[in-house]
Design an enzyme around this catalytic site. Structure first.
Site, short mmCIF file in Angstrom:
data_model
loop_
_atom_site.label_atom_id
_atom_site.label_comp_id
_atom_site.label_asym_id
_atom_site.label_seq_id
_atom_site.Cartn_x
_atom_site.Cartn_y
_atom_site.Cartn_z
N ASP A 15 -20.44 -24.77 34.20
CA ASP A 15 -19.18 -24.77 33.46
C ASP A 15 -18.87 -23.43 32.79
OD1 ASP A 15 -18.41 -27.37 34.05
OD2 ASP A 15 -19.39 -28.22 32.28
N LYS A 46 -13.65 -28.29 26.57
CA LYS A 46 -13.27 -28.27 27.99
C LYS A 46 -13.09 -29.70 28.46
CE LYS A 46 -16.12 -29.20 30.59
NZ LYS A 46 -16.86 -29.97 31.59
N SER A 83 -18.96 -23.76 26.56
CA SER A 83 -17.84 -23.06 25.94
C SER A 83 -18.32 -22.11 24.85
CB SER A 83 -16.84 -24.08 25.36
OG SER A 83 -15.66 -23.44 24.94
N GLY A 98 -19.79 -34.14 27.64
CA GLY A 98 -18.90 -33.96 28.78
C GLY A 98 -17.69 -33.10 28.51
N ILE A 99 -17.69 -32.36 27.39
CA ILE A 99 -16.56 -31.49 27.07
C ILE A 99 -16.99 -30.04 26.93
CG2 ILE A 99 -15.02 -33.24 26.13
CD1 ILE A 99 -16.01 -32.61 23.36
N GLY A 122 -21.69 -26.63 24.74
CA GLY A 122 -22.62 -25.51 24.86
C GLY A 122 -22.13 -24.44 25.80
#
Length: 273
Positions: free
Chosen positions: A126, A10, A99, A93-94, A97
Site C-alpha cells: 500500500d 486510505k 500512510s 484496513g485503512i 501504517g
C-alpha cells in the site's frame, strides 16, 4: 529543518484479487481514495533515529524498528525524532501504517532527500499508492499506481474495534484468480453515478474477513440500512467499513445515529478524494 505532515486514511473502494505470483505475492486491482481524516507526524532532524507515539490509538503501536515509519526514515538514510499522533485505528484496513510511512517519505523528498526507487514497495504493497495520496488505481503487487478522476465523495467510516490479521484473510480466500475491474473507469458526473458503478465491483477480501470477524457483517448491515446510503463495503482487509452518501450532511447524520447506537465503535464522517 522540522516538518509536519498529514497521513490520510486510505480507503479501498474496490479490491479485486486477480492472481498470485510464484513468490506468493497476490496480484491486486484496487480503486483507492483518501480521507480528510488521518494521523499526523512531526519530523525533527537529529543525530539518532527515535520515534514517539501518542494519540487516540497509540496503544500497541511499536515505537522502534518494527514500525514502518522507522523503516521508512532508516531506508531514506534520515535521522532525528519522529512524533506520530495516531488518530486512526491500526490493523483496520485503512492503511494507517502504510500512510504514515508514505507521509515520512513525502516529507523527506520535499526537503531534497533522495528516496531509493524500490523503498516504498519494499515497505508494503500500500505504500506506493499512499505516496500519491489521491484517487488512484493500484495494480500488480502495488507497484502500478495510476491517478484517476473521481467526484468528491462523502462517506462514513466505521470500525467495530476488532483486529483482522491480513495474512489470515488472504489465506481464507476461496479464489485467487478473480476478474479484474473493467480496463476503463468511466467519467462520473455525480456521487450517485460513481456509487452505482462501484456496486458492480467487489472487495474479494470481504467474505473471508467476515468469517474471521463476524462483527464486520453487523457494521455493513447498519451502514446499508442508514438513511440515504448509496453503497456500503469493507475497505482493504478489514475491519473498517464505509458507506457513501449523496451529501456531507447525510454522512454526518449517519455518523451520529450509528455512533449513538454503538458508542464503542469508531465512526468518522469524511470526504474522500
Amino acid at each position: 529543518m522540522a516538518a509536519e505532515v498529514f497521513a490520510p486514511a486510505k480507503i479501498n473502494l474496490t479490491l479485486h484479487v486477480t492472481g498470485r505470483r510464484a513468490d506468493g505475492y497476490h496480484l491486486l486491482d484496487s480503486l483507492v481514495v483518501f480521507a480528510d481524516t488521518g494521523d499526523r507526524l512531526r519530523l525533527d532532524p537529529g543525530p539518532e533515529l527515535a520515534l514517539e507515539v501518542s494519540g487516540l490509538f497509540a496503544d500497541g503501536v511499536p515505537a522502534d524498528q518494527r514500525n514502518l515509519v522507522w523503516q521508512a526514515a532508516a531506508g531514506a538514510g534520515w535521522t532525528g525524532r519522529i512524533s506520530l499522533d495516531k488518530q486512526l485505528p491500526h490493523g483496520a484496513g485503512i492503511g494507517g501504517g502504510s500512510s504514515d510511512a508514505a507521509a515520512v517519505l513525502r516529507a523527506l523528498a520535499g526537503q531534497g532527500t533522495g528516496i531509493p526507487e524500490d523503498l516504498p514497495l519494499s515497505l508494503g504493497a500500500d505504500v506506493p499508492v499512499c505516496m500519491a495520496a489521491r484517487a488512484s488505481r493500484m495494480q500488480g503487487i502495488g507497484e502500478q499506481v495510476t491517478r484517476v478522476a473521481l467526484p468528491e465523495l462523502h462517506a462514513l467510516l466505521v470500525n467495530p474495534g476488532v483486529h483482522v490479521p491480513t495474512g489470515a484473510v488472504f489465506s481464507a480466500l476461496a479464489s485467487r484468480d478473480n476478474p479484474p475491474k473493467p480496463s476503463d473507469i468511466p467519467s462520473f458526473t455525480s456521487a450517485e453515478d460513481c456509487a452505482a458503478w462501484l456496486g458492480e465491483q467487489r472487495n474479494d477480501l470481504e467474505a473471508p474477513a467476515i468469517t474471521a470477524a463476524p462483527d464486520i457483517e453487523r457494521v455493513l448491515s447498519d451502514l446499508r440500512s442508514s438513511r440515504q446510503a448509496l453503497l456500503a463495503r469493507m475497505s482493504g482487509s478489514g475491519a473498517t467499513c464505509f458507506a457513501l452518501y449523496p451529501t456531507k450532511k447525510a454522512a454526518h447524520m449517519a455518523a451520529y445515529e450509528i455512533g449513538a447506537e454503538h458508542p464503542d465503535w469508531w465512526c468518522s464522517a469524511v470526504t474522500l478524494t
